[in-house]
Write a protein that holds these residues in place. Structure first.
Motif, PDB file in Angstrom:
ATOM      1  N   LEU A   1       0.905  -0.844  -0.227  1.00 15.40           N
ATOM      2  CA  LEU A   1      -0.057  -0.226  -0.016  1.00 15.40           C
ATOM      3  C   LEU A   1       0.821   1.698   0.157  1.00 15.40           C
ATOM      4  O   LEU A   1       0.529   2.203  -0.527  1.00 15.40           O
ATOM      5  CB  LEU A   1      -0.650  -0.519   1.195  1.00 15.40           C
ATOM      6  N   GLU A   2       1.907   1.082   0.421  1.00 16.50           N
ATOM      7  CA  GLU A   2       2.832   2.345   0.443  1.00 16.50           C
ATOM      8  C   GLU A   2       3.676   2.459  -0.903  1.00 16.50           C
ATOM      9  O   GLU A   2       3.434   3.601  -1.045  1.00 16.50           O
ATOM     10  CB  GLU A   2       4.050   2.392   1.375  1.00 16.50           C
ATOM     11  N   ARG A   3       3.741   1.239  -1.949  1.00 21.66           N
ATOM     12  CA  ARG A   3       4.392   1.435  -3.363  1.00 21.66           C
ATOM     13  C   ARG A   3       3.119   2.295  -3.638  1.00 21.66           C
ATOM     14  O   ARG A   3       3.563   3.073  -4.350  1.00 21.66           O
ATOM     15  CB  ARG A   3       4.365   0.402  -3.592  1.00 21.66           C
ATOM     16  N   ASP A   4       1.756   1.608  -3.581  1.00 16.13           N
ATOM     17  CA  ASP A   4       0.810   2.377  -4.409  1.00 16.13           C
ATOM     18  C   ASP A   4       0.793   3.519  -3.882  1.00 16.13           C
ATOM     19  O   ASP A   4      -0.473   4.048  -4.475  1.00 16.13           O
ATOM     20  CB  ASP A   4      -0.240   1.920  -4.482  1.00 16.13           C
ATOM     21  N   GLY A   5       1.234   4.185  -2.756  1.00 14.08           N
ATOM     22  CA  GLY A   5       0.988   5.983  -2.072  1.00 14.08           C
ATOM     23  C   GLY A   5       0.243   6.247  -1.302  1.00 14.08           C
ATOM     24  O   GLY A   5      -0.902   6.929  -1.592  1.00 14.08           O
ATOM     25  N   TYR A   6      -1.031   5.090  -0.640  1.00 12.72           N
ATOM     26  CA  TYR A   6      -2.058   5.278   0.137  1.00 12.72           C
ATOM     27  C   TYR A   6      -1.719   5.185   1.146  1.00 12.72           C
ATOM     28  O   TYR A   6      -2.378   6.240   2.308  1.00 12.72           O
ATOM     29  CB  TYR A   6      -2.702   4.148   0.042  1.00 12.72           C
TER      30      TYR A   6
ATOM     31  N   GLN B   1      -1.148   8.333   7.609  1.00  6.79           N
ATOM     32  CA  GLN B   1      -1.805   8.523   6.791  1.00  6.79           C
ATOM     33  C   GLN B   1      -0.846   9.900   6.372  1.00  6.79           C
ATOM     34  O   GLN B   1      -1.140  11.012   7.251  1.00  6.79           O
ATOM     35  CB  GLN B   1      -3.345   9.154   6.596  1.00  6.79           C
ATOM     36  N   THR B   2      -0.574  10.400   5.396  1.00  2.00           N
ATOM     37  CA  THR B   2       0.139  11.862   5.336  1.00  2.00           C
ATOM     38  C   THR B   2      -1.105  12.706   4.147  1.00  2.00           C
ATOM     39  O   THR B   2      -2.257  12.239   3.344  1.00  2.00           O
ATOM     40  CB  THR B   2       1.614  11.311   4.678  1.00  2.00           C
ATOM     41  N   ALA B   3      -1.093  13.646   4.433  1.00  2.00           N
ATOM     42  CA  ALA B   3      -1.579  14.634   3.891  1.00  2.00           C
ATOM     43  C   ALA B   3      -1.493  14.479   2.199  1.00  2.00           C
ATOM     44  O   ALA B   3      -2.115  14.317   1.701  1.00  2.00           O
ATOM     45  CB  ALA B   3      -1.947  16.848   4.273  1.00  2.00           C
ATOM     46  N   VAL B   4      -0.805  14.532   2.269  1.00  2.00           N
ATOM     47  CA  VAL B   4       0.363  14.386   0.205  1.00  2.00           C
ATOM     48  C   VAL B   4      -0.171  12.677   0.128  1.00  2.00           C
ATOM     49  O   VAL B   4      -0.823  13.232  -1.478  1.00  2.00           O
ATOM     50  CB  VAL B   4       1.994  14.130   0.598  1.00  2.00           C
ATOM     51  N   ASN B   5       0.237  11.602   1.035  1.00  2.00           N
ATOM     52  CA  ASN B   5      -0.527  10.630  -0.139  1.00  2.00           C
ATOM     53  C   ASN B   5      -2.209  10.362   0.119  1.00  2.00           C
ATOM     54  O   ASN B   5      -2.494   9.897  -1.518  1.00  2.00           O
ATOM     55  CB  ASN B   5      -0.171   9.349   1.108  1.00  2.00           C
ATOM     56  N   TYR B   6      -3.041  11.259   0.545  1.00  2.00           N
ATOM     57  CA  TYR B   6      -4.555  10.734   1.092  1.00  2.00           C
ATOM     58  C   TYR B   6      -4.651  12.016  -0.113  1.00  2.00           C
ATOM     59  O   TYR B   6      -5.543  12.177  -1.220  1.00  2.00           O
ATOM     60  CB  TYR B   6      -4.892  11.945   2.094  1.00  2.00           C
ATOM     61  N   TYR B   7      -4.449  13.611  -0.501  1.00  2.00           N
ATOM     62  CA  TYR B   7      -4.852  14.444  -1.520  1.00  2.00           C
ATOM     63  C   TYR B   7      -4.506  14.299  -2.978  1.00  2.00           C
ATOM     64  O   TYR B   7      -5.245  13.678  -3.730  1.00  2.00           O
ATOM     65  CB  TYR B   7      -4.434  15.840  -0.913  1.00  2.00           C
ATOM     66  N   ASN B   8      -2.562  13.218  -2.754  1.00  2.00           N
ATOM     67  CA  ASN B   8      -2.493  12.438  -4.108  1.00  2.00           C
ATOM     68  C   ASN B   8      -3.163  11.491  -4.793  1.00  2.00           C
ATOM     69  O   ASN B   8      -3.630  11.847  -6.293  1.00  2.00           O
ATOM     70  CB  ASN B   8      -1.469  12.319  -4.335  1.00  2.00           C
TER      71      ASN B   8
END
Length: 258
Positions: free
Chosen positions: A48-53, A63-70
């Motif tokens: 899930l980290e590799r997929d940007g989640y 959960q980071t803001a960058v990952n969530y909004y991207n």
């Protein structure tokens, strides 16, 4: 094999749900809640980290803001992507090498930014974070990102600082993604923060080009931007209702069908 794949997908979707709810997850707790070994959960989190989640931390993930909004932007970008790409290509054909362009935000603007990379020596002023990043990679382009307050969900800047900066520039074109185009009630948007930015961009450009798919025609957004007479061209998709196109042409808007 298909049954196992379904189990993996179901489990990872559940992890995303918990992450969205709590903001963080722990391997030990997920292992207990999802009836899976810690090794399996760690593997899920790594994928899930590799997929940007999410972002991995010791013992779990956050959960980071960058990952969530991207991720959210990517999901919205996929909706009607083929139609938006056609609109973007048609809009980019109206631009010439060396032009100065004002761009607002939106997923159709993002696709337009990609198409504009076919040109050379463009000067682009934008309040869109995603468009600025995309266009900033072209060596011959001069890209200015307007600084101000940030709407992180939709990746744009707004506010008095943006408006003050816009006053410095004149452009050949303003290319604006809009939420509602109605022959009778005019141009409208859903974002209160962008109304004044869009009006200022129109004021500072020689020509205004609206890019909007046919789902936005004869629709009214939450906030009025301007009358249809203030628009020079509308670029939409060829599946648009001919009767709606006729009404807009009667307002002396030039229509381009992508």
């Amino acid at each position: 094999m298909p049954r196992q794949k379904l189990k993996i997908d179901t489990r990872r979707n559940k992890i995303i749900e918990i992450l969205n709810r709590d903001g963080q997850v722990k391997v030990s707790k997920l292992s207990e809640e999802l009836n899976a070994t810690p090794v399996t959960i760690r593997s899920d989190l790594d994928a899930l980290e590799r997929d940007g989640y999410l972002e991995r931390i010791q013992g779990g993930a956050v959960q980071t803001a960058v990952n969530y909004y991207n991720r959210e932007f990517i999901q919205r970008k996929r909706l009607g992507a083929n139609v938006k790409k056609r609109i973007a290509a048609a809009a980019a054909e109206l631009i010439h090498d060396g032009d100065t362009i004002l761009l607002n935000s939106g997923t159709t603007v993002y696709f337009t930014a990609v198409e504009l990379k076919r040109h050379k020596n463009l000067r682009i002023v934008t309040n869109s974070l995603t468009a600025a990043i995309e266009l900033g990679s072209v060596p011959s382009f001069h890209v200015i990102l307007l600084g101000g307050e940030i709407n992180s969900r939709d990746s744009f800047t707004y506010g008095s600082d943006v408006l003050e900066q816009l006053k410095r520039y004149r452009a050949n074109y303003a290319i604006l993604s809009i939420d509602g185009v109605c022959a009778e009630t005019g141009i409208s948007t859903l974002h209160a923060e962008e109304v004044m930015v869009e009006r200022m961009m129109m004021e500072r450009a020689n020509e205004t080009i609206i890019i909007a798919d046919s789902n936005k025609l004869e629709k009214e957004g939450f906030l009025y931007v301007c009358d249809t007479q203030a628009v020079d061209r509308l670029v939409t998709n060829r599946e648009a209702d001919p009767s709606i196109i006729k009404k807009l042409r009667e307002k002396r808007i030039k229509i381009i069908l992508g």
